[in-house]
Design an enzyme around this catalytic site. Sequence first.
Site, mmCIF file in Angstrom:
data_model
loop_
_atom_site.group_PDB
_atom_site.id
_atom_site.type_symbol
_atom_site.label_atom_id
_atom_site.label_comp_id
_atom_site.label_asym_id
_atom_site.label_seq_id
_atom_site.Cartn_x
_atom_site.Cartn_y
_atom_site.Cartn_z
ATOM 1 N N ASP A 231 36.334 29.028 39.981
ATOM 2 C CA ASP A 231 37.076 29.936 40.845
ATOM 3 C C ASP A 231 38.126 29.174 41.648
ATOM 4 O O ASP A 231 37.875 28.068 42.131
ATOM 5 C CB ASP A 231 36.081 30.619 41.797
ATOM 6 C CG ASP A 231 36.711 31.689 42.645
ATOM 7 O OD1 ASP A 231 37.229 32.663 42.071
ATOM 8 O OD2 ASP A 231 36.677 31.564 43.886
ATOM 9 N N GLU A 320 40.244 29.158 36.555
ATOM 10 C CA GLU A 320 40.983 30.288 37.102
ATOM 11 C C GLU A 320 42.097 29.681 37.950
ATOM 12 O O GLU A 320 41.897 29.330 39.112
ATOM 13 C CB GLU A 320 40.104 31.190 37.964
ATOM 14 C CG GLU A 320 40.863 32.433 38.426
ATOM 15 C CD GLU A 320 40.513 32.897 39.835
ATOM 16 O OE1 GLU A 320 40.797 34.065 40.143
ATOM 17 O OE2 GLU A 320 39.985 32.093 40.625
#
Length: 604
Positions: A231, A320
Amino acid sequence: MGSVTASTPKPLTTAGDVVHPADSPDAPWWRDAVIYQIYPRSWADADGDGIGDLPGITARLSYLRDLGVDAVWLSPFYVSPMHDAGYDVANYRDIDPRFGTLADADAMIAQAHDLGLKVLVDLVPNHTSSEHAWFRAALAAGPGSPERDRYIFREGRGANGELPPNNWPSVFGGQGWTRVTEADGSPGQWYLHIFDTTQPDLNWHHPEVRQEFLDILRFWCDRGVDGFRVDVAHGLVKRDGLPDWDGPVGLYDEVGDDASGDAGDGASPAQVQSSGGEVLDHTATGAAPMWDQDGVHEIYRAWREVLDSYGAPDRILCAEAWVTPESRLARYVRPDEMHQAFNFDFLDARWDAEAISAVIEDSLRSNDNVGAPTTWVLSNHDVVRHASRLGLDQNLPRPNGITADDPQPDAVLGLRRARAATALMLALPGGAYVYQGEELGLPEHTTMPADVRQDPTFHRTEGKVTGRDGCRVPMAWAKDEPSFGFGPGSTPWLPQPAVYGDLAVDQQQGVEGSTLELYRDLLAYRRKHRFGHGSLTWDALNSPSVIAFRNTSGDGERTLLVVTNIGGSPVTLPEGDVLISSGPLAEDGSLPTDTTAWLRLPVA
């Protein structure tokens, strides 16, 4: 992304010239894998509390085997106060009781492996929860302590430190700093939180932070996971000195001058345009001090060493990283760093043949330069589902959520385009990610009442930004069961729109022409002939209104002609065996607007 004006697409490689060479059919699994994202809260609820859980996931894994994917990625299931749906982690080594136990996680991983599915888990390294033991210790220890140095604490500006240390906003709205009250009751230091106030940013210059995440990687590898989706992979390191920044920081293009593109849990990078309109390298222009700093790459090289120590190339890292241009994104997938990085330029491309073709070519060439596959994606838990997004005006920025008061997507048009876009994506060389429910053509929930919304974006902006709840609605399994088969209870954590019943798995399974069966056919043919390992050359049919390319399969036995018609008129297809089409062909065999066809051609 968002308000950044699209540059004029570069001329494509001449038809017939190889844009991307074939990969070895013996290449590692992740180079062509199709990975299915499960949002645990919304997949399957086994205990009836309205929240999806690990036993529910385990019970439904055979559905994914039958769908034809290679692996699953689970969004966070760690201990969390759930201020941001689990992206505020309080304990990285345990399961939140809402989802189950570590034993449930072990059982889920074992069942997936028994079914031939690999398992990726989400890792959230940019920040922890404010309830993490480290942050509680930091608050108790006070200014100048080693405990506070694990986070980004600073003295305030102004005569009495009453102003935040710099002017950075939060991607979720409001300012990016919060002032603490010290143990003696006096106003104290400020801590940085690029996201919610309950998500303090870690200090990645601190050796204990770096060691902790190496240990977390080992903990989950030892439990058998096959990889990690990382993330906010572009956000861990901030520019030295934390200078003021007056440009956009991500997520809020549609609400005002302080806005930029929607990036969900990770923000889109600030993009700077030249007078000619092209997007410039934001690091070279001295922009975006909170994103894509060069120091992140040292971190990922150390992570790669850990994963490789378990036996390369079995375990992987996927970034990401909302980074532009593609050449900058490719730095994350160099041979000693990550294995994959989501191609958000592909997701963000408007429904336009020239724009999509340009992204495809630029992406393949940039990643080929570092020896990495390209990883395609159309939907996830942070963006409006593509069955709805493609039914909106394509000349407007991508919205961050849709309410009943907003212009509504054309559902028929959106689904037709979504099916065509997916058929295009799954024919491209490289890997791909599929978001839960997209194989059913599930739309965004666009009429969700404000009082049930949970996204911190909605609340921190006082509703000015709708947020991501509409794409996170629980899965639809059976039309006539409570919560459409999501669980035994009738009240899931987010309400489902009525249309989900007609789109449920039991309404599409075995039904010729359904979106579910289209996905199964695409995935089966792609896997059988290894088209993820194939080559790509533009076909002569490629034009300003048509995307057309040839993919010679990784086994060298098939050449696939892929044609996507985005123009207003039908396209005459060449002689060949039409294997799959995203929608019916015209009576004369031509390809209608907003339709993709796969044709088998003889190998030259």
